[in-house]
Design a protein around this motif. Sequence first.
Motif, PDB file in Angstrom:
ATOM      1  N   GLN A  58       0.859  -1.187   0.000  1.00  0.00           N
ATOM      2  CA  GLN A  58       0.000   0.000   0.000  1.00  0.00           C
ATOM      3  C   GLN A  58       0.887   1.226   0.000  1.00  0.00           C
ATOM      4  O   GLN A  58       1.853   1.303   0.768  1.00  0.00           O
ATOM      5  CB  GLN A  58      -0.917   0.030   1.222  1.00  0.00           C
ATOM      6  CG  GLN A  58      -2.210  -0.759   1.033  1.00  0.00           C
ATOM      7  CD  GLN A  58      -3.270  -0.377   2.041  1.00  0.00           C
ATOM      8  OE1 GLN A  58      -3.083  -0.579   3.232  1.00  0.00           O
ATOM      9  NE2 GLN A  58      -4.383   0.150   1.563  1.00  0.00           N
ATOM     10  N   ASP A  59       0.576   2.180  -0.885  1.00  0.00           N
ATOM     11  CA  ASP A  59       1.334   3.432  -0.871  1.00  0.00           C
ATOM     12  C   ASP A  59       0.413   4.581  -0.477  1.00  0.00           C
ATOM     13  O   ASP A  59      -0.799   4.422  -0.339  1.00  0.00           O
ATOM     14  CB  ASP A  59       2.017   3.684  -2.216  1.00  0.00           C
ATOM     15  CG  ASP A  59       1.038   4.104  -3.309  1.00  0.00           C
ATOM     16  OD1 ASP A  59      -0.161   3.795  -3.178  1.00  0.00           O
ATOM     17  OD2 ASP A  59       1.481   4.722  -4.284  1.00  0.00           O
ATOM     18  N   TYR A  75       2.645  -3.937 -12.829  1.00  0.00           N
ATOM     19  CA  TYR A  75       2.131  -3.305 -11.609  1.00  0.00           C
ATOM     20  C   TYR A  75       0.632  -3.085 -11.791  1.00  0.00           C
ATOM     21  O   TYR A  75       0.213  -2.454 -12.764  1.00  0.00           O
ATOM     22  CB  TYR A  75       2.863  -1.978 -11.409  1.00  0.00           C
ATOM     23  CG  TYR A  75       2.324  -1.036 -10.351  1.00  0.00           C
ATOM     24  CD1 TYR A  75       3.103  -0.715  -9.245  1.00  0.00           C
ATOM     25  CD2 TYR A  75       1.086  -0.416 -10.476  1.00  0.00           C
ATOM     26  CE1 TYR A  75       2.649   0.191  -8.287  1.00  0.00           C
ATOM     27  CE2 TYR A  75       0.615   0.478  -9.523  1.00  0.00           C
ATOM     28  CZ  TYR A  75       1.405   0.783  -8.434  1.00  0.00           C
ATOM     29  OH  TYR A  75       0.949   1.670  -7.485  1.00  0.00           O
ATOM     30  N   ALA A  76      -0.152  -3.617 -10.878  1.00  0.00           N
ATOM     31  CA  ALA A  76      -1.602  -3.395 -10.905  1.00  0.00           C
ATOM     32  C   ALA A  76      -1.992  -2.515  -9.723  1.00  0.00           C
ATOM     33  O   ALA A  76      -1.742  -2.872  -8.570  1.00  0.00           O
ATOM     34  CB  ALA A  76      -2.351  -4.718 -10.842  1.00  0.00           C
ATOM     35  N   GLY A  77      -2.571  -1.351 -10.026  1.00  0.00           N
ATOM     36  CA  GLY A  77      -3.141  -0.499  -8.997  1.00  0.00           C
ATOM     37  C   GLY A  77      -4.599  -0.875  -8.813  1.00  0.00           C
ATOM     38  O   GLY A  77      -5.403  -0.755  -9.743  1.00  0.00           O
ATOM     39  N   LEU A  78      -4.943  -1.366  -7.635  1.00  0.00           N
ATOM     40  CA  LEU A  78      -6.253  -1.966  -7.397  1.00  0.00           C
ATOM     41  C   LEU A  78      -6.970  -1.281  -6.242  1.00  0.00           C
ATOM     42  O   LEU A  78      -6.372  -0.526  -5.464  1.00  0.00           O
ATOM     43  CB  LEU A  78      -6.086  -3.461  -7.094  1.00  0.00           C
ATOM     44  CG  LEU A  78      -5.310  -4.273  -8.142  1.00  0.00           C
ATOM     45  CD1 LEU A  78      -4.919  -5.630  -7.596  1.00  0.00           C
ATOM     46  CD2 LEU A  78      -6.137  -4.417  -9.410  1.00  0.00           C
ATOM     47  N   GLU A 125      -5.551   1.030 -12.419  1.00  0.00           N
ATOM     48  CA  GLU A 125      -4.566   1.264 -13.478  1.00  0.00           C
ATOM     49  C   GLU A 125      -3.604   0.092 -13.555  1.00  0.00           C
ATOM     50  O   GLU A 125      -3.521  -0.736 -12.640  1.00  0.00           O
ATOM     51  CB  GLU A 125      -3.761   2.539 -13.189  1.00  0.00           C
ATOM     52  CG  GLU A 125      -2.926   2.445 -11.905  1.00  0.00           C
ATOM     53  CD  GLU A 125      -2.045   3.649 -11.677  1.00  0.00           C
ATOM     54  OE1 GLU A 125      -1.913   4.486 -12.591  1.00  0.00           O
ATOM     55  OE2 GLU A 125      -1.465   3.751 -10.571  1.00  0.00           O
ATOM     56  N   TYR A 126      -2.873   0.041 -14.643  1.00  0.00           N
ATOM     57  CA  TYR A 126      -1.713  -0.837 -14.774  1.00  0.00           C
ATOM     58  C   TYR A 126      -0.489   0.024 -15.067  1.00  0.00           C
ATOM     59  O   TYR A 126      -0.580   1.039 -15.767  1.00  0.00           O
ATOM     60  CB  TYR A 126      -1.887  -1.825 -15.937  1.00  0.00           C
ATOM     61  CG  TYR A 126      -2.769  -3.010 -15.636  1.00  0.00           C
ATOM     62  CD1 TYR A 126      -2.368  -3.993 -14.739  1.00  0.00           C
ATOM     63  CD2 TYR A 126      -3.996  -3.150 -16.275  1.00  0.00           C
ATOM     64  CE1 TYR A 126      -3.181  -5.089 -14.482  1.00  0.00           C
ATOM     65  CE2 TYR A 126      -4.815  -4.254 -16.019  1.00  0.00           C
ATOM     66  CZ  TYR A 126      -4.391  -5.214 -15.121  1.00  0.00           C
ATOM     67  OH  TYR A 126      -5.184  -6.306 -14.868  1.00  0.00           O
ATOM     68  N   ASN A 127       0.644  -0.391 -14.532  1.00  0.00           N
ATOM     69  CA  ASN A 127       1.932   0.185 -14.900  1.00  0.00           C
ATOM     70  C   ASN A 127       2.814  -0.914 -15.459  1.00  0.00           C
ATOM     71  O   ASN A 127       2.706  -2.076 -15.043  1.00  0.00           O
ATOM     72  CB  ASN A 127       2.620   0.845 -13.705  1.00  0.00           C
ATOM     73  CG  ASN A 127       1.883   2.081 -13.217  1.00  0.00           C
ATOM     74  OD1 ASN A 127       1.180   2.728 -13.983  1.00  0.00           O
ATOM     75  ND2 ASN A 127       2.019   2.406 -11.945  1.00  0.00           N
TER      76      ASN A 127
END
Length: 418
Positions: free
Chosen positions: A210-211, A268-271, A282-284
């Motif tokens: 978590q950021d 990277y998956a932002g979920l 999003e995806y990175n």
Amino acid sequence: MVLGSGAREHAIIKSLSKSKYEKKLFCIGSGHNPGIYKLCQHYTIGDYNDSNFVVNYAKEHNIKMVIIGPENPLEMGIADALLTSGVEVIGPRKELAMIESSKTFTRDLQKEFHIPGGPKYCSFSNMNGVEDYIGDFGDDFVIKYDGLAGGKGVKVFGEHIHSKSDGLSFCKDIISEGGSFLIEEKFIGEEFSLMSFCDGKNIKHMPVVQDHKRAFDGDVGPNTGGMGAYSPAPLITEELNEEIMKDIIHPTLAELKRRNIDYKGFLYAGLMINEQKIKVLEYNCRFGDPETQPILMRMKSDFLSLCLKAAKQELKGVQIDWDDRFALGVVMASKGYPEKYETGFPISGLNGENETTKVFHCGTKIEGEKILSNGGRVLCVTGLGGNLDTAFKNAYETTSKISWDGAFYRKDIGKRNQ
């Protein structure tokens, strides 16, 4: 060789330096990073978005493998150029890097192949129909710049914009600069990140992170590139993690593979989670920053070995070993970040590293015997601990001893659920 010179790349190079393999480490950075400089045999300041420069440098120094840190060189097709020249690359080709560089590409992919977690959305390259579409959402909409924006191209109603008029103004600004955008439904829930190793055929996920994107304590203030992160994030169980991989991540990569180009690198998956329902923000196409710092602090496996196996499509059956402890990173930034800020201030207290705490350089430089601030995000201090409170204590003890004129940092990283 690693491309990039931020804290993410410092963490990557630090992990590579600990590998059992005999090796020489090279880095091309956009500026000087004292932390990376100490670890590399060769550190060069240059334009890592220039394919001719990067390829010629790799040939000149007999580079066997390149790890691409930032998103921009991936969007520019640096991976394609290196692969064509015979150099192994950890980072996807330009066509697949669109999963980050084009939000429309990602949303269309989800919609076309019925991958769960996507929002109701529409993309626009002019203002035709924008006002009516915003009106359909009422107060629950998000506007996203359709391109790379360093984590700052999203406007959420109720947070960054407070009226339909605000939203329309933001859209007009994008159009006036020749850009395009999406309007999406607003998701409600708690954000987290899931990063994975991919070799084109196989995928190995990492622990959840978590950021904290907002500049100030209590998750207020403008969005930044990230003010801190911690792992593991207790809100996601391993069972739920496996469900996300099965229902969302694997199908996404399968559809990318249908384009007959192997996705080799980090995904990277932002979920977001709400009542056990997962949404995809999003995806990175690369490691996150500052998420990389706590993740690699916890990795016990040989990072270089994992990268070599990913390059050779040999991740199947590989087990990645993790430290059971928590890791927590605190970003120290320049006053005014993410807007206007000043640099060039001497930094004191940088000798506080120990077995449980590491200091990763984001925006620093050397002048004589002094290390100076040289960016918005300047340092990421990351601590390990048997529980989240201990990791918090270790990170902040070191952070409190570091200072420069105008330094600031959040005091509540990891405290979102406490």
